[in-house]
Design a protein around this motif. Structure first.
Motif, short mmCIF file in Angstrom:
data_model
loop_
_atom_site.label_atom_id
_atom_site.label_comp_id
_atom_site.label_asym_id
_atom_site.label_seq_id
_atom_site.Cartn_x
_atom_site.Cartn_y
_atom_site.Cartn_z
N VAL A 178 -9.34 -0.12 10.21
CA VAL A 178 -8.97 -0.87 9.02
C VAL A 178 -10.16 -1.57 8.36
CG1 VAL A 178 -7.63 -2.84 8.17
CG2 VAL A 178 -6.54 -1.16 9.66
N PRO A 179 -10.97 -2.35 9.09
CA PRO A 179 -12.02 -3.13 8.41
C PRO A 179 -12.98 -2.30 7.57
CG PRO A 179 -11.73 -3.91 10.66
CD PRO A 179 -10.94 -2.65 10.54
N ALA A 180 -13.42 -1.17 8.11
CA ALA A 180 -14.36 -0.34 7.37
C ALA A 180 -13.72 0.27 6.12
CB ALA A 180 -14.90 0.78 8.27
N GLU A 181 -12.44 0.62 6.23
CA GLU A 181 -11.76 1.18 5.06
C GLU A 181 -11.57 0.13 3.97
OE1 GLU A 181 -9.32 5.00 5.51
OE2 GLU A 181 -8.18 3.47 6.58
N LEU A 182 -11.15 -1.06 4.36
CA LEU A 182 -10.95 -2.11 3.37
C LEU A 182 -12.26 -2.53 2.73
CD1 LEU A 182 -8.21 -4.39 4.97
CD2 LEU A 182 -7.96 -2.50 3.37
N ALA A 183 -13.35 -2.45 3.49
CA ALA A 183 -14.65 -2.83 2.95
C ALA A 183 -15.09 -1.91 1.82
CB ALA A 183 -15.70 -2.81 4.07
N LYS A 184 -14.54 -0.69 1.78
CA LYS A 184 -14.87 0.23 0.69
C LYS A 184 -14.19 -0.16 -0.62
CE LYS A 184 -15.36 4.26 3.76
NZ LYS A 184 -14.83 5.61 4.07
N GLY A 185 -13.15 -1.02 -0.53
CA GLY A 185 -12.47 -1.48 -1.73
C GLY A 185 -11.38 -0.56 -2.24
N PHE A 186 -11.00 0.47 -1.44
CA PHE A 186 -9.97 1.40 -1.90
C PHE A 186 -8.72 1.35 -1.03
CE2 PHE A 186 -10.65 5.15 -4.92
CZ PHE A 186 -11.19 4.33 -5.90
N GLY A 187 -8.69 0.55 0.03
CA GLY A 187 -7.48 0.39 0.81
C GLY A 187 -7.35 1.34 1.99
N PHE A 188 -6.13 1.35 2.57
CA PHE A 188 -5.86 2.13 3.78
C PHE A 188 -5.80 3.63 3.48
CE2 PHE A 188 -3.19 -1.80 4.54
CZ PHE A 188 -4.06 -2.38 5.44
N PHE A 189 -6.25 4.42 4.43
CA PHE A 189 -5.98 5.86 4.41
C PHE A 189 -5.99 6.39 5.84
CE2 PHE A 189 -6.38 10.37 3.82
CZ PHE A 189 -5.54 10.61 2.75
N GLN A 190 -7.16 6.56 6.43
CA GLN A 190 -7.23 7.08 7.80
C GLN A 190 -6.62 6.13 8.82
OE1 GLN A 190 -11.40 7.91 8.24
NE2 GLN A 190 -11.20 10.00 7.43
N TYR B 74 0.85 -1.18 0.00
CA TYR B 74 0.00 0.00 0.00
C TYR B 74 0.88 1.24 0.00
CZ TYR B 74 0.94 1.16 4.89
OH TYR B 74 1.57 1.53 6.06
N GLN B 75 0.32 2.35 -0.47
CA GLN B 75 1.06 3.60 -0.50
C GLN B 75 0.60 4.46 0.67
OE1 GLN B 75 1.04 5.47 -4.33
NE2 GLN B 75 2.95 6.53 -3.89
N GLY B 76 1.51 4.75 1.59
CA GLY B 76 1.17 5.49 2.79
C GLY B 76 1.50 6.96 2.68
N GLY B 77 1.15 7.70 3.72
CA GLY B 77 1.45 9.13 3.76
C GLY B 77 2.92 9.36 4.05
N SER B 78 3.58 10.15 3.22
CA SER B 78 5.02 10.37 3.38
C SER B 78 5.38 11.82 3.60
CB SER B 78 5.77 9.86 2.14
OG SER B 78 5.34 10.56 0.98
N ASP B 79 4.38 12.68 3.78
CA ASP B 79 4.65 14.10 3.87
C ASP B 79 4.94 14.58 5.28
OD1 ASP B 79 2.02 13.40 4.45
OD2 ASP B 79 1.24 15.39 3.99
N ALA B 80 4.79 13.70 6.28
CA ALA B 80 4.97 14.15 7.66
C ALA B 80 5.40 13.00 8.56
CB ALA B 80 3.67 14.77 8.19
N PHE B 81 6.56 12.40 8.26
CA PHE B 81 7.06 11.32 9.12
C PHE B 81 7.35 11.85 10.52
CE2 PHE B 81 8.97 9.25 5.10
CZ PHE B 81 7.85 8.48 4.90
N LEU B 82 7.17 10.99 11.51
CA LEU B 82 7.52 11.32 12.88
C LEU B 82 9.02 11.10 13.09
CD1 LEU B 82 4.61 9.51 14.76
CD2 LEU B 82 4.76 11.95 14.22
#
Length: 335
Positions: free
Chosen positions: A176-188, A112-120
Motif C-alpha cells: 500500500v505505501p508505495a502505491e499511494l506514494a505514486k498519487g494514483f491509489g490502490f491497484f496491486q 476506491y474502485q477495486g477489481g471486480s472481474d474475478a471475485f473469490l
C-alpha cells in the motif's frame, strides 16, 4: 428473500435459498444469473419473491444448499467500489503509516474502485504469491444496487440498494505505501475480494436494517479463535446509502454495482482504540488495526500478517443466533 449463485460458468447459476440457508430452488427459469435479475429487477424481483415464499412453505422441490458450492453472489460485477464508513479504521491505519487524518474525512468519505472481474467464492482459498506482501483480511458489509442515476442524494440512494451481503476485502498491506506514494491509489495491493454465500434483500434483516446500516455484530474468527465482534451499526460515520450517493455524485451506477462499507471498526467504550476480544473488547475486523494498537502500546507490532495455512471466517447472525448470509471461510494458500 435470499439469493445465491452456484458455481457455473463465469456468472454462476441463480438460486433462491431458504431463510435458514439449508435448501435452494433453481431460479434460472426466472433469470439465469443474478446480474440478469438486477438488469430487470422491477419485473424479476416479484417473481423471485414468490419463489422464495414457495421455498419457505416447501411448496416446490428443493435441494440441499451447500455453501462451498456457492460463488460470490455476483461472481463478477460491472463495478466494485469500497468506501470508508468507519472513520476509526481509517484513522488507525493512517496512523500506522504516520499520516494524519484530515478533518474532511468526517464529511467526505474515501472510496476506491477495486477489481471486480474475478471475485473469490466464499469458501475459495486466498491465493498469495509472497508473504512479504502482508496479506490481511478486512471484514465488511456490502450492498448491490440497481441502476442509480447520477447525482442522487442519500435518501434516494437508499431505495436503490437491492441486496446486502458480507465481504472479505483482501488487502496486501505492505504494497500500500508505495502505491499511494505514486498519487494514483490502490491497484496491486487490492487482490480479489470474496463475498458471503448469500445476498439478502434489506427487508430480510428486519429491525437490524435501519438508516442504511446493519445493526448486528460482525463475527470474525482468525485461525479458529474469536478475533472480531464489532457492531456494524456503531461508529459508522457514513451509511451505505451515503456511500452509494457518493459513488453516484458525478456518474450513474449500473445495475449490479457493488459498494463496500470499508472495514467495520469500533472504538473502545472509553473512546480510545478497540481492545482484543480476549480482553473484553469487540476486537478487530482486520489485522492492521491490531498491529497499529500494538505499535501505539508497545512501540512495534507483534501480530504478523496472514501466512499460508492461516484461516479466517466472517459471519453475521440474527437475534436468534441464526446465520443471515452464510459464512465466508477461507484459508491462505501459496499461489
Amino acid at each position: 428473500m435470499k439469493l445465491a449463485s452456484l458455481k457455473s460458468g463465469r456468472d454462476g447459476r441463480l438460486v433462491v435459498v431458504s431463510r435458514d440457508i439449508t435448501r435452494y430452488c433453481a431460479a434460472d427459469n426466472i433469470a439465469p444469473t443474478l446480474q440478469a435479475a438486477l438488469d430487470d429487477w422491477e419485473n424479476v424481483a416479484p417473481r423471485l419473491e414468490a419463489l422464495y415464499r414457495d421455498v419457505e412453505h416447501e411448496a416446490v422441490p428443493c435441494i440441499r444448499f451447500h455453501e462451498h458450492d456457492a460463488a460470490s453472489p455476483l461472481p463478477r460485477a460491472y463495478q466494485w467500489a469500497d468506501g470508508s464508513a468507519y472513520i476509526n479504521h481509517v484513522a488507525l491505519v493512517r496512523k500506522a503509516r504516520g499520516a494524519e487524518l484530515p478533518a474532511s474525512f468526517h464529511e467526505d468519505p474515501l472510496m476506491y474502485q477495486g477489481g471486480s472481474d474475478a471475485f473469490l467464492g466464499p469458501r475459495d482459498p486466498i491465493p498469495l504469491r509472497d508473504e512479504v506482501w502482508g496479506c490481511d483480511m478486512e471484514g465488511e458489509i456490502a450492498v448491490i444496487t440497481d441502476d442509480v442515476p447520477m447525482g442522487v442524494g442519500a435518501a434516494e440512494a437508499l431505495g436503490h440498494i437491492k441486496l446486502v451481503m458480507l465481504c472479505n476485502d483482501v488487502s496486501l498491506r505492505n504494497l500500500v505505501p508505495a502505491e499511494l506514494a505514486k498519487g494514483f491509489g490502490f491497484f496491486q495491493s487490492k487482490p480479489p475480494s470474496a463475498f458471503s454465500p448469500v445476498a439478502v434483500t434489506p427487508d430480510e434483516l428486519e429491525g437490524a436494517w435501519a438508516d442504511g446500516r446493519v445493526h448486528r455484530p460482525l463475527l470474525i474468527d482468525y485461525n479458529g479463535q474469536p478475533f472480531g465482534r464489532a457492531e456494524a451499526g456503531v461508529d459508522a460515520t457514513f451509511s451505505l446509502a451515503d456511500l452509494v450517493a457518493h459513488a453516484a455524485k458525478t456518474r450513474p451506477l449500473s445495475a449490479g454495482t457493488v459498494i463496500g462499507s470499508g472495514t467495520v471498526s469500533n472504538r473502545d467504550a472509553d473512546g480510545g482504540p478497540g481492545r482484543p476480544v480476549g480482553e473484553g473488547g469487540r476486537g478487530y475486523s482486520c489485522i492492521a488495526e491490531l498491529r497499529t494498537i500494538e505499535t501505539i502500546r508497545d512501540g512495534a507490532p507483534a501480530t504478523p500478517f496472514m501466512r499460508a495455512g492461516d484461516t479466517v471466517s466472517i459471519e453475521m447472525r440474527d437475534a436468534h443466533g441464526h446465520s443471515i448470509f452464510g459464512r465466508i471461510e477461507q484459508v491462505v494458500e501459496q499461489a
